[in-house]
Structures are given as structure tokens and as C-alpha cells.
Design a protein around this motif. Structure first.
Motif, PDB file in Angstrom:
ATOM      1  N   GLU A  87      11.707  79.555  56.569  1.00 31.14           N
ATOM      2  CA  GLU A  87      13.507  78.934  57.763  1.00 31.14           C
ATOM      3  C   GLU A  87      13.765  80.013  58.787  1.00 31.14           C
ATOM      4  O   GLU A  87      12.930  81.308  58.614  1.00 31.14           O
ATOM      5  CB  GLU A  87      15.325  79.359  56.433  1.00 31.14           C
ATOM      6  N   GLN A 147      16.948  67.675  66.219  1.00 30.07           N
ATOM      7  CA  GLN A 147      16.774  68.571  66.407  1.00 30.07           C
ATOM      8  C   GLN A 147      18.621  69.448  67.322  1.00 30.07           C
ATOM      9  O   GLN A 147      19.462  68.437  67.861  1.00 30.07           O
ATOM     10  CB  GLN A 147      16.466  68.624  68.285  1.00 30.07           C
ATOM     11  N   PRO A 153      13.860  65.199  60.687  1.00 28.35           N
ATOM     12  CA  PRO A 153      13.861  65.660  61.538  1.00 28.35           C
ATOM     13  C   PRO A 153      15.261  65.519  62.613  1.00 28.35           C
ATOM     14  O   PRO A 153      14.217  64.523  63.079  1.00 28.35           O
ATOM     15  CB  PRO A 153      12.399  66.619  62.084  1.00 28.35           C
ATOM     16  N   ALA A 173      17.688  77.212  59.960  1.00 28.70           N
ATOM     17  CA  ALA A 173      16.750  75.867  59.901  1.00 28.70           C
ATOM     18  C   ALA A 173      15.893  75.651  59.045  1.00 28.70           C
ATOM     19  O   ALA A 173      14.884  76.884  59.349  1.00 28.70           O
ATOM     20  CB  ALA A 173      17.191  75.006  60.902  1.00 28.70           C
ATOM     21  N   SER A 174      15.190  74.314  58.881  1.00 30.01           N
ATOM     22  CA  SER A 174      13.999  74.352  57.713  1.00 30.01           C
ATOM     23  C   SER A 174      13.679  72.826  57.973  1.00 30.01           C
ATOM     24  O   SER A 174      14.622  72.293  57.910  1.00 30.01           O
ATOM     25  CB  SER A 174      13.800  75.084  56.111  1.00 30.01           C
ATOM     26  N   ASN A 175      12.269  72.773  57.262  1.00 31.19           N
ATOM     27  CA  ASN A 175      12.348  70.956  56.697  1.00 31.19           C
ATOM     28  C   ASN A 175      11.491  71.440  55.559  1.00 31.19           C
ATOM     29  O   ASN A 175      11.173  70.349  54.912  1.00 31.19           O
ATOM     30  CB  ASN A 175      10.778  70.706  57.554  1.00 31.19           C
ATOM     31  N   TYR A 177      19.575  71.961  57.418  1.00 30.77           N
ATOM     32  CA  TYR A 177      20.528  73.161  58.522  1.00 30.77           C
ATOM     33  C   TYR A 177      21.458  73.794  56.896  1.00 30.77           C
ATOM     34  O   TYR A 177      21.938  73.337  56.581  1.00 30.77           O
ATOM     35  CB  TYR A 177      21.500  72.917  60.242  1.00 30.77           C
ATOM     36  N   LYS A 204      12.002  70.648  65.444  1.00 31.40           N
ATOM     37  CA  LYS A 204      13.168  69.055  64.517  1.00 31.40           C
ATOM     38  C   LYS A 204      12.920  69.854  63.182  1.00 31.40           C
ATOM     39  O   LYS A 204      11.673  69.957  62.431  1.00 31.40           O
ATOM     40  CB  LYS A 204      13.314  67.946  64.996  1.00 31.40           C
ATOM     41  N   TYR A 205      14.541  70.264  62.974  1.00 34.68           N
ATOM     42  CA  TYR A 205      14.323  70.837  61.241  1.00 34.68           C
ATOM     43  C   TYR A 205      15.251  69.457  61.048  1.00 34.68           C
ATOM     44  O   TYR A 205      16.722  68.660  61.152  1.00 34.68           O
ATOM     45  CB  TYR A 205      15.186  72.042  61.500  1.00 34.68           C
ATOM     46  N   ARG A 206      14.920  69.443  59.383  1.00 33.98           N
ATOM     47  CA  ARG A 206      15.894  68.239  58.307  1.00 33.98           C
ATOM     48  C   ARG A 206      16.512  69.198  57.661  1.00 33.98           C
ATOM     49  O   ARG A 206      18.756  68.315  57.872  1.00 33.98           O
ATOM     50  CB  ARG A 206      15.640  67.523  57.661  1.00 33.98           C
TER      51      ARG A 206
END
Length: 640
Positions: A467, A561, A559, A458-460, A494, A490-492
Motif C-alpha cells: 500500500e 486517480q 483503478p 491506496a492499493s490495487n 482506498y 491509479k488505484y482501485r
């Protein structure tokens, strides 16, 4: 006159043998002069006598049903020239469908047997014999092999029931004995060994055969044997056609060769046919046609019976009672070679009183849907003895009555030591926890193992800088698996990334938020790569086949979760699927009896109060077709 049985991989053509005595007399009259040619050469005379004994049994199939479908060969030839043919070629399938619409199925058309005894000439046989004996002078191993193997597996002037041709040996010799290698050292090595090293030469031939011909799915519907010239023209065929072509190539170049086959695997709904060659010491080497290197893969397949195609019929063969033995179970030119492949045992069964008047009884295995006969034997003094049956299989007694095949008695396991255990349900009950309805094959397992080492991250940032690795697939997925995620933020974005040097074989990926709600998200680049949709189409039987070291990115738009990620590799989907409805059946009193029906709420479905020592079958009533018999031993399913 015709009776053609089409199995998935083996086609057997049966004609009446009642006319053989007349034909034998006719043969002696037409070809008697051939013996006078070789009176001074005992070896060749021996081969002549061998062929004359076999000729009464040999024939070609002819008729409109065959000739109308000859159009497929020039069509395939043109496709080959343009290098535009594939295993499941749509143009060829359409052409075939048009022929079917115009002429009906080929096996239902008009054809008849043209017996060799009515058309063969002494000149034809002499040309065949002289060619083979010239090979014997050229190939060193032919001076060593037994006369029996030379006659059975080199001398024959035909392979199956293909239309006779005069120059097939010379044509195949001219091409394959003069193979052009890709480099001078390889060419020199080929020239050095082609007359002195049987296995090396056979391997060279097999490599060239694989380059020259291939399987085609449409050709499974073509039931007739193909002459060499037609095979050379179209270069496409079903398994049987490639086996016959390989036999012809090998024999034309001095390699003793024939075909072995099983009408039906003991644990599957299909049969198979493959080639076998014979070395100088008489030992055999089985191998699949048009594959390289030489060898045959029996992974996941169990053997009840294996037969070898002989040119000269067995002197011990007698025609069984026609209304008691299906005619696809016997042929005078089949030799039982089961014990060359697996450990075997003789099985003796008591004849039920209601079948006491039967002269022949059958023994069968389960083909995924029903019991099917594998072999037959004669009843003597209230018993029936089935000889040399493959071990570690489940069998059942069978009989033919008014054209219908029925079972008798309980099924039984012939175990690996040769002991028999009857699978008769007892009054003792148990709970069974089931994970599959069909065994996972090694072929399927390889695709499932391909997911090991893959990671979810996951990363924004779309470039995945900084990541976070959320989960690594550490063992082979056995079903639709769930990865529990505990991200700190939370990430936008995946992603799913394959392991190093492994391709993507992904059936499904699903994301669930912290409330357990499935997220509606699709992979990026789905517009330019529509097959990516298969990852999120809800169908476990479709899959995405991607590149090595590939990262598949999902953009949630904001983002979020994620608490769970469900993932499934390419598979057979025969594992227990959550929310599908399953029915467990046991074999009892000659029928499959349902003992329970349940909706699966996990990857395991449990049934209570199941009689012990039962032979079982699990149906998925929601979807799917494949299913296989099993027993329950030490809290595990054991497949047969």
C-alpha cells in the motif's frame, strides 16, 4: 397554587410564602412537646430549635398529578431486574408517552402543598434527631464539624418536596454503611475507614451510588422530587433526582451534604445542579451526582450565580415585589455561594429615567436565543447594585413589565479583573473573518482530536499489500478538511485507518478525481454494518463510531486517480460549512440588527463594514440551531 419552572437541568418549585406566619404559629402548637424531651441536652435542643424554625417553609407535593405517574417506578423496577434498561430506553419512553396521552403533562395536573407543620409529629422528629446523634457517636468527623453544618446538612428530615417517609435514613444506612466489596482486602479497608475518614467513606458511597442509580432521558420530563423508596425502586432519574438521592444517602450515613446549582450558565441555555459535601474544617467539595471519582466538571461553562440549598431560610431574606421579579429567581432557602466558585464583583448600573419607579431591576445573560434574567436587586437613589456577580461574562440590564421581561441599556463585559466594558457599536468599521457560529467545546474537541494520526492509503490489492500512504492527519480537523493527493498511479482501493489505539469517529469522507468530480463510492462491508453509510450520507451531524485500529476500505471497482479527499470527524458542525448561507447580526438599540448575509465559499465567511466594539451573533440560515454571542478581538472571535 402552583408555579413550576422547568429548566434543562434545574427544576425549581415555588409556592407562595405569604402563609408562613400562620403556619409557624401552627407548628409551635403541634410540636411544642418535642422541646421538653431534650431540655437536659443542649446540643439536641439546639437541633430541635433549628428544625422548628425551618418547618413552616417545608412541604410535600401531593395530588393526582403525582400519584398517576407512580406507575413508572414498578415499570422501571421490572426493567432493572431483567437488566434491560438504558439511558434512552424505548420501552420506558413509550410507557411515559402513554401516561401523558392518558393523563396529560404531570406539571399541568392537579397537585397541592401538604405543609409539614400540619402532619409532622414529635415522634417523627425525635426519631430523626436520635438517629443523627447516634451517627455523631459513630462517625469521628461529626464530632469535629460545626453545629451549624451538622444542623444544615445532616439533621434535615427531608431533602426537597418529596413525600415524607419514616424509614428512609435507616434504609439507606443499612445498605450503604454495609457495602460489600469485591475482595477481602477491600472490605477490610472499607470497614477500617467508614467511621474515621470522611472523604474515603464519601468516595466509597459515591462509587456505590453510581452503581445503583443512573440518569434517564425520559425522567427529565418528571418534574417532581422523588421519595427515597421510589428512587430505590426505579433507580432512574434526571440530574435533579440523582442529586437529591445522593444528598439523602450522604446524610443518612453521616456525610454533611447538600446541593449547589446555577439556574442558568452565563454562556449556555441550560442550568445545572450538583452535590457538595463539607469536610471537618468546614471547607466544601463539590461533585456531580452518581459519577466517580468525586468532583465536578465545569469545562466550557461560565458562572453568573451559584446558590446553595439550605434547610433553614436566611434571616435576611425578604420577598421582592411580585410583579417586578420572576418568582423562579428567589427562595428563602437559597444561599448565594458564587464567590466560592469564581471571582466576583459588585455591579452598579444607573437606573434609566423611564424605570425610576421600579423598586427592583434585573441583570441577565444570553441563553443562545434570548436574554434571560440571572439575579435581581433593589434600586436606591437612581442606582441598582448587583452583588457578587461572576466575572468574565457579558451581561445586560433587565426589568419585568406586565409579565414581560425586557432589556435596558447596552450589554457589557465584566472582565476577569472586574472592569466593565460596554459593548456599544461605534462608527468605526472593520471586516470580520468568522470560522464558527458556536464555540467548540472540550467534549466535541476530544472527538475531533481522535482523527489525528489517521491515514489515507491506496492499493490495487484488497489486502493492501504494498500500500501507499497518501495522507496523514497531523493536526486536529477544525472543519470539513481537504487533503490534496498527488498519487503517482491509479488505484482501485482506498482506505481510511485510525491511529493506533483510537476509535473511528468519522462524520464524512468524500473522494474527488483529477477533474474535481466527486466519486460515488461506499465503504465495503456496508451490508453487514449499516452504520458505515453515515460516512457517505452527506450529513455532517451523523457519524460512524467504529473500532480501535480500524481500516475502512473503499472499492472503486477499477483503478482511479484521486486528487482530493475531504474528511470530517464527529463534531458539532457549528463551523462554517461551504455553500451554507450565514447572516451576521449585532446588538443595537435593544434588538439584533442584521449587518450582512453571505453564502460561504470556504471554511471562512467574511463580512465587511461591521461596526467595531459590537456584540455579535452569527446565524446559519441553511441549517442548525446552536449559536452564541461573541466579540471580535485581534482578528479572532471571543465567545461569551
Amino acid at each position: 397554587m402552583k408555579s413550576i419552572l422547568l429548566l434543562t437541568r434545574v427544576t425549581v418549585t415555588i409556592l407562595s410564602f405569604q402563609s408562613i406566619p400562620f403556619l409557624a404559629q401552627n407548628t409551635k402548637s403541634n410540636l411544642k412537646e418535642i422541646k421538653s424531651v431534650y431540655l437536659s441536652d443542649s446540643e439536641k435542643l439546639n437541633s430541635v430549635n433549628f428544625l422548628l424554625k425551618a418547618i413552616p417553609y417545608k412541604y410535600s407535593l401531593q395530588g393526582d398529578a403525582i400519584e398517576k405517574f407512580d406507575a413508572i417506578f414498578p415499570f422501571l423496577e421490572e426493567k432493572q431486574k431483567k437488566r434491560m434498561i438504558s439511558n434512552d430506553d424505548e420501552d420506558f419512553q413509550k410507557m411515559w408517552d402513554d401516561l401523558i396521552e392518558e393523563n396529560g403533562q404531570p406539571a399541568d395536573g392537579d397537585f397541592s402543598a401538604l405543609y409539614d407543620s400540619t402532619v409532622l409529629t414529635s415522634d417523627y422528629l425525635k426519631s430523626n434527631i436520635d438517629f443523627c446523634y447516634n451517627l455523631k457517636q459513630e462517625k469521628s468527623w461529626l464530632k469535629i464539624i460545626s453545629n451549624s453544618n451538622f444542623n444544615q446538612y445532616v439533621i434535615p428530615y427531608r431533602v426537597g418536596t418529596e413525600r415524607l417517609e419514616t424509614q428512609w435514613r435507616q434504609s439507606l444506612y443499612n445498605h450503604y454503611n454495609n457495602i460489600k466489596k469485591s475482595s477481602k482486602p477491600r472490605q477490610e479497608a472499607f470497614e477500617k475507614t467508614k467511621n474515621t475518614d470522611l472523604l474515603t467513606f464519601a468516595s466509597d458511597l459515591q462509587y456505590e451510588i453510581r452503581r445503583r442509580v443512573s440518569t434517564n432521558r425520559t425522567m427529565w420530563a418528571y418534574p417532581f422530587d422523588i421519595p427515597v423508596s421510589k428512587m430505590e425502586q426505579g433507580r432512574q432519574g434526571a440530574c435533579k433526582h440523582l442529586v437529591n438521592y445522593t444528598t439523602a444517602v450522604m446524610r443518612a450515613n453521616g456525610i454533611p451534604c447538600t446541593a449547589d446549582f446555577t439556574l442558568l450558565w452565563a454562556n449556555n441555555r441550560s442550568g445545572h445542579k450538583w452535590n457538595v459535601l463539607f469536610k471537618e474544617d468546614g471547607s466544601s467539595l463539590p461533585f456531580d451526582a452518581a459519577t466517580f471519582p468525586l468532583g465536578v466538571n465545569f469545562d466550557d461553562r461560565k458562572i453568573a450565580k451559584v446558590y446553595r440549598e439550605q434547610f433553614l431560610p436566611s434571616v435576611e431574606f425578604s420577598i421582592p415585589v411580585e410583579d417586578e421579579v420572576p418568582n423562579y429567581l428567589y427562595d428563602p432557602c437559597w444561599k448565594d455561594v458564587t464567590k466560592e466558585y469564581v471571582s466576583v464583583s459588585d455591579i452598579v448600573l444607573k437606573v434609566p429615567s423611564e424605570l425610576s419607579k421600579k423598586k427592583y431591576l434585573l441583570i441577565g445573560t444570553f441563553d443562545n436565543q434570548a436574554w434571560q434574567p440571572q439575579f435581581y436587586a433593589i434600586t436606591i437613589n437612581g442606582e441598582v447594585k448587583f452583588r457578587e456577580i461572576g466575572r468574565n461574562n457579558v451581561y445586560i440590564g433587565m426589568y419585568l413589565n406586565d409579565g414581560e421581561i425586557k432589556t435596558f441599556g447596552d450589554p457589557f463585559l465584566l472582565d476577569s479583573t472586574g472592569n466593565i466594558r460596554y459593548l456599544s457599536s461605534t462608527s468605526s468599521l472593520e471586516s470580520v473573518k468568522l470560522t464558527r457560529k458556536y464555540p467548540c467545546t472540550s467534549f466535541t474537541s476530544e472527538f475531533m482530536k481522535n482523527m489525528v494520526g489517521a491515514t489515507f492509503s491506496a492499493s490495487n490489492s484488497l489486502d493492501f499489500k504494498g500500500e501507499k500512504t497518501l495522507y496523514t492527519v497531523e493536526k486536529k480537523p477544525a472543519f470539513f478538511e481537504t487533503a490534496k493527493i498527488t498519487p503517482d498511479v491509479k488505484y482501485r482501493y482506498y482506505s481510511y485507518t485510525t491511529a493506533d489505539k483510537k476509535k473511528s469517529y468519522v462524520a464524512e469522507i468524500e473522494f474527488y478525481d483529477e477533474n474535481g468530480v466527486k466519486q460515488n463510492v461506499l465503504p465495503l462491508k456496508i451490508d453487514s454494518n449499516v452504520s458505515l453509510k453515515k460516512i457517505c450520507d452527506g450529513d455532517l451531524n451523523t457519524y460512524y463510531w467504529g473500532k480501535d485500529n480500524e481500516r475502512i476500505i473503499f472499492d472503486f471497482g477499477k483503478p482511479v486517480q484521486i486528487s482530493n479527499i475531504k474528511y470530517c470527524p464527529r463534531s458539532d458542525s457549528n463551523f462554517i460549512v461551504e455553500n451554507d448561507i450565514y447572516e451576521l447580526c449585532i446588538w443595537k438599540n435593544g434588538v439584533w440588527e442584521a449587518v450582512g448575509k453571505k453564502k460561504a465559499n470556504s471554511s471562512i465567511v467574511e463580512f465587511e463594514n461591521v461596526p467595531k466594539n459590537s456584540l455579535m451573533l452569527l446565524h446559519n440560515l441553511t441549517k442548525g440551531q446552536e449559536e452564541r454571542i461573541f466579540t471580535y478581538e485581534n482578528e479572532n472571535q471571543v465567545w461569551y
